[in-house]
Design a protein around this motif. Structure first.
Motif, short mmCIF file in Angstrom:
data_model
loop_
_atom_site.label_atom_id
_atom_site.label_comp_id
_atom_site.label_asym_id
_atom_site.label_seq_id
_atom_site.Cartn_x
_atom_site.Cartn_y
_atom_site.Cartn_z
N ASN A 351 0.83 -1.21 0.00
CA ASN A 351 0.00 0.00 0.00
C ASN A 351 0.86 1.26 0.00
N GLN A 352 1.95 1.24 0.76
CA GLN A 352 2.84 2.39 0.79
C GLN A 352 3.45 2.64 -0.59
N THR A 353 3.89 1.58 -1.23
CA THR A 353 4.49 1.71 -2.56
C THR A 353 3.49 2.26 -3.57
N LEU A 354 2.28 1.72 -3.55
CA LEU A 354 1.25 2.17 -4.49
C LEU A 354 0.90 3.63 -4.27
N SER A 355 0.77 4.05 -3.01
CA SER A 355 0.43 5.44 -2.72
C SER A 355 1.52 6.38 -3.21
N GLU A 356 2.77 5.98 -3.07
CA GLU A 356 3.88 6.81 -3.54
C GLU A 356 3.89 6.90 -5.07
N GLN A 357 3.64 5.77 -5.74
CA GLN A 357 3.64 5.76 -7.20
C GLN A 357 2.54 6.64 -7.76
N ARG A 358 1.39 6.58 -7.16
CA ARG A 358 0.27 7.37 -7.67
C ARG A 358 0.45 8.86 -7.39
N ALA A 359 1.00 9.19 -6.23
CA ALA A 359 1.28 10.60 -5.94
C ALA A 359 2.31 11.14 -6.93
N LYS A 360 3.32 10.34 -7.25
CA LYS A 360 4.34 10.79 -8.18
C LYS A 360 3.78 10.95 -9.59
N ALA A 361 2.86 10.07 -9.99
CA ALA A 361 2.25 10.17 -11.31
C ALA A 361 1.50 11.48 -11.46
N VAL A 362 0.77 11.88 -10.40
CA VAL A 362 0.04 13.15 -10.45
C VAL A 362 1.01 14.32 -10.42
N THR A 363 2.04 14.23 -9.61
CA THR A 363 3.05 15.29 -9.54
C THR A 363 3.71 15.50 -10.91
N ASP A 364 4.09 14.43 -11.56
CA ASP A 364 4.73 14.54 -12.87
C ASP A 364 3.78 15.17 -13.89
N ALA A 365 2.50 14.82 -13.81
CA ALA A 365 1.52 15.38 -14.75
C ALA A 365 1.34 16.88 -14.53
N LEU A 366 1.29 17.31 -13.27
CA LEU A 366 1.16 18.74 -12.99
C LEU A 366 2.38 19.50 -13.47
N THR A 367 3.56 18.94 -13.25
CA THR A 367 4.79 19.60 -13.71
C THR A 367 4.81 19.71 -15.23
N SER A 368 4.41 18.64 -15.91
CA SER A 368 4.41 18.67 -17.37
C SER A 368 3.37 19.63 -17.92
N ASN A 369 2.36 19.97 -17.09
CA ASN A 369 1.35 20.95 -17.50
C ASN A 369 1.71 22.37 -17.09
N GLY A 370 2.96 22.57 -16.66
CA GLY A 370 3.45 23.92 -16.43
C GLY A 370 3.34 24.47 -15.03
N VAL A 371 3.01 23.62 -14.05
CA VAL A 371 2.95 24.08 -12.66
C VAL A 371 4.39 24.30 -12.17
N THR A 372 4.69 25.52 -11.75
CA THR A 372 6.04 25.86 -11.31
C THR A 372 6.17 25.93 -9.79
N ALA A 373 5.07 25.74 -9.08
CA ALA A 373 5.14 25.74 -7.62
C ALA A 373 6.02 24.58 -7.16
N THR A 374 6.58 24.73 -5.99
CA THR A 374 7.33 23.63 -5.38
C THR A 374 6.34 22.53 -5.02
#
Length: 414
Positions: A351-374
């Motif tokens: 469960n820990q691994t899956l939660s980290e993978q999914r959070a990272k997938a969303v983070t990467d998508a936001l970054t690729s869409n131009g979000v410059t916030a930390t």
């Protein structure tokens, strides 16, 4: 009333926050029911390739989208559970955070499976969804201008400031009114909540109704394991005997309750539909004790983002994440935290691994869409549930687990 009510700010309605057993959840305390198919085959577990699957606040509808002949996030033949009731966090009936406005978030909240609400934090600044308890010792009565507070010393009291009126009877029952929101708590587990778009009735015997005119959502829980849910093109009927139906604009499912289901005319193997959970007790009027919001949290159901058994983003998720990125950029938020959460099925490590993978997938998508916030990406696995994963008798609670499988985007006040 305690002295905390003296400084009660002007109150305004906030968006819905799922209320859990220890954090004011309504729903999930059902009678004995069979282990759900979702618990056995659609739970949070494993890695991106090998996990079985991984909605607050928010909704357990499958977002009215389907992959092939399956509802998003489910295997063919599975019928999503009827959602648990959700109420605004009564302690956050406060002024908005200012981080977002309804205009900014409208493109997100107009999509099923996404909610935006003020956030509550603990002393360390971490996002939480805890209960609020109003206590008091000693009798007190004070008046300042239009504000009047009375504490009777036995837990009962009143508050009025010309706009907000609260009556606490000291036994959990009472009333709240601010001209927009009306709450009646009867003290026997029943109560009502109404505002300009939401109406919730809890009868205290496990039954209740939920109607949201803004979203078109309607829930009826009958208390005997049966119930209905409708939202736009999505319709769920649970007959309480293992049978039920699901339909949206892409798939139609009829489960006969005997081990099979008809999916768009094709017969597949499918376990009986678990009974709908009973509606739990209405929160005590004590929960109206105010706390200061620490920011904004945007909750996305797992099925809005991910296919069954995968941490890869669904193609349909691109619109939601693009809109979310626009909101974050327009708000000029300097810092964002993306949190992944799972239910309690499978082991802690998976469960820990899956939660980290999914959070990272969303983070990467936001970054690729131009979000410059930390952006901080973090997974919490099953450690931060917002609803019970199991009922009080130990049986599975698929509606509660559904709420726990989520990704939250937390934007601290700035």
């Amino acid at each position: 009333m305690t002295k905390a009510l003296i400084s009660l700010p002007s109150l305004a309605l906030v968006t819905a926050l799922a209320l859990s057993g220890c954090s004011l959840t309504i729903g999930g305390d059902s009678s004995s029911q069979p282990q759900s198919q979702e618990a056995q085959t659609s739970s949070d577990s494993g890695s991106a390739a090998g996990s079985a699957k991984g909605t607050s606040s928010a909704r357990a509808t499958g977002t009215a989208a389907a992959t092939g002949k399956a509802v998003a996030g489910y295997e063919p033949g599975q019928i999503p559970p009827i959602p648990m009731f959700e109420l605004p966090d009564l302690s956050l009936l406060t002024q908005s955070t200012g981080a977002f406005t309804p205009d900014l978030t409208r493109t997100i909240t107009s999509q099923p499976g996404v909610t935006v609400r003020p956030a509550r934090c603990d002393a360390s600044g971490s996002l939480v969804s805890g209960s609020t308890v109003l206590g008091g010792d000693g009798s007190m009565s004070t008046s300042s201008g239009a504000t009047s507070v009375t504490n009777n010393g036995d837990g009962s009291g009143t508050y009025s400031d010309g706009k907000v009126s609260i009556v606490n009877n000291g036994d959990g029952s009472g009333t709240y009114s601010d001209g927009k929101v009306s709450i009646v708590v009867n003290g026997d587990g029943s109560g009502t909540y109404t505002d300009d778009h939401l109406s919730v009735v809890v009868n205290g015997d496990g039954s209740g109704t939920y109607t949201d005119s803004a979203t078109g959502e309607s829930i009826v829980i009958n208390g005997d394991g049966s119930g209905t849910y409708s939202h736009g093109k999505v319709s769920i009927v649970n007959n309480g005997d293992g049978s039920g139906t699901y339909s949206d604009d892409k798939v139609s499912i009829v489960n006969d309750g005997t081990g099979s289901a008809t999916v768009d005319g094709a017969t597949v193997s499918a376990k009986p539909v678990p009974k709908a959970g009973k509606v739990g007790t209405f929160p005590s009027i004590d929960a109206a004790k105010p706390v200061q919001s620490c920011g904004t949290v945007i909750t996305l159901e797992d099925s809005v983002l991910f296919d069954f058994g995968s941490s890869g983003l669904r193609s349909e998720a691109s619109t939601t994440l693009s809109n979310l990125a626009t909101v974050l950029k327009d708000s000029k938020a300097p810092k964002v935290q993306v949190q992944g959460h799972t239910d309690s099925i499978s082991d802690d490590a998976s469960n820990q691994t899956l939660s980290e993978q999914r959070a990272k997938a969303v983070t990467d998508a936001l970054t690729s869409n131009g979000v410059t916030a930390t952006i901080e990406s973090v997974g919490y696995g099953e450690t931060r549930p917002v609803a019970p994963n199991e009922n009080s008798d130990g049986s599975d609670n698929p509606a509660g687990r559904r709420l726990n499988r989520r990704v939250e985007i937390f934007v601290p006040t700035f």
